[in-house]
Design an enzyme around this catalytic site. Structure first.
Site, PDB file in Angstrom:
ATOM      1  N   GLN A   8     -32.163 -11.900   1.538  1.00 13.37           N
ATOM      2  CA  GLN A   8     -30.824 -12.460   1.351  1.00 13.37           C
ATOM      3  C   GLN A   8     -29.791 -11.254   1.132  1.00 13.37           C
ATOM      4  OE1 GLN A   8     -29.975 -15.665   1.096  1.00 13.37           O
ATOM      5  NE2 GLN A   8     -27.809 -15.088   0.599  1.00 13.37           N
ATOM      6  N   LYS A  65     -32.647 -23.069   0.086  1.00 20.04           N
ATOM      7  CA  LYS A  65     -33.456 -22.878   1.074  1.00 20.04           C
ATOM      8  C   LYS A  65     -34.845 -23.214   0.831  1.00 20.04           C
ATOM      9  CE  LYS A  65     -30.873 -19.123   3.135  1.00 20.04           C
ATOM     10  NZ  LYS A  65     -30.578 -17.589   3.094  1.00 20.04           N
ATOM     11  N   ASP A  74     -33.457 -15.029  10.543  1.00 21.33           N
ATOM     12  CA  ASP A  74     -32.129 -14.874  10.457  1.00 21.33           C
ATOM     13  C   ASP A  74     -31.432 -14.479  11.777  1.00 21.33           C
ATOM     14  OD1 ASP A  74     -30.865 -15.925   7.938  1.00 21.33           O
ATOM     15  OD2 ASP A  74     -31.185 -13.936   7.039  1.00 21.33           O
TER      16      ASP A  74
END
Length: 294
Positions: free
Chosen positions: A96, A52, A119
């Site tokens: 994460q 990322k 997200d």
């Protein structure tokens, strides 16, 4: 059979985003800034977060990687999230997953400012998605929609079967495929571990989206001719013949299913690269929204 090449499409999307960022720079505007927060040393998570950060560099975003030890308490993590929420320089950030056992994942996701939740996991964003309102769509489902759209795969009036009901892929996918518009307007069946006669259901599907995490689960005899197959599964399967000692395998028995399918995603190189590309797209969207609200 047409391969839905997520690697190629994700590169196209990154090029489009880079062009937008270059235009921002030329006007002297602030470029999008994505932060990633990781707790602990999970190998797969570290690799994923690293990719990322690289993707941010590739398109010209600013990026920040916040690493916290696996012993981090829930209170400490929530404090760090509050800092990211209040940092005006950061447009979007992700936490994460998975998180260590001492931390309540739901509590953490709820603490993220919905306007920075690129997200798309916060209940506010999930609810807006379910109501067809403008919001952040979770990156993996967003990537699947983009693949279907760019390959012009017909979804209207089709029978879509989703295998797996996770909050990250299966459930949002079932909502999105049934929404008005394209891709969408299909009739959706959401299947899971308690579904009976699953072979009978999948054998009638025009489109199958599987996000189960069981290697080679979907066999050729479970699908009809010319079905569209989207494989979200990604599992490391031991393989002594490879240098790493494992190979990445999807939910689909690709070798045999691909002989019957009209479209199919490979693993790796299908849905995976699209997830990161759409996370960048959500971050660009977050930057644009923040700019217009100032």
């Amino acid at each position: 059979m047409i391969l839905l090449d997520g690697k190629k499409v994700s590169e196209d999307i990154k090029n489009e985003i880079k062009a937008e960022v270059d235009a921002m720079k030329a006007k002297g505007e602030k470029v999008p800034h994505l932060a990633a927060l990781i707790v602990g040393n999970d190998g797969a998570s570290l690799t994923y977060v690293g990719s990322k950060v690289k993707a941010c560099e590739r398109v010209g975003f600013d990026s920040t990687l916040v690493k916290m030890p696996s012993t981090t308490s829930e209170t400490e993590l929530l404090k760090k999230i509050k800092e990211l929420n209040e940092n005006d320089d950061i447009d979007g950030f992700i936490v994460q997953l998975p998180l260590p056992d001492q931390i309540d994942t739901q509590k953490v996701l709820m603490a993220v400012d919905p306007s920075k939740d690129v997200d798309g996991f916060h209940p506010e964003n999930f609810g807006k998605m379910a109501l067809d309102m403008s919001t952040f769509i979770p990156a993996t489902p967003f990537g699947i929609l983009e693949l279907l759209e760019r390959y012009n795969v017909e979804t209207k009036g089709k029978q879509t079967v989703v295998i797996g009901r996770s909050h990250i892929v299966g459930r949002p996918m079932s909502i999105l495929m049934g929404r008005k518009g394209f891709p969408g307007n299909s009739t959706v069946t959401l299947t899971h571990s308690h579904t009976k006669n699953i072979n009978q259901i999948t054998s009638q599907a025009d489109i199958i989206i599987t996000a189960l995490g069981v290697p080679n689960y979907l066999k050729a005899e479970m699908i009809k001719d010319d079905a569209v197959i989207i494989d979200v599964g990604i599992t490391r399967v031991p393989d002594e013949t490879t240098e790493k000692g494992y190979k990445i395998t999807g939910d689909v028995d690709f070798e045999n299913v691909s002989k019957k399918a009209s479209y199919i995603t490979p693993v790796p190189g299908g849905v995976g690269p699209m997830t990161i590309a759409m996370l960048l797209k959500n971050t660009l969207l977050a930057r644009e929204r923040r700019r217009s609200s100032i």
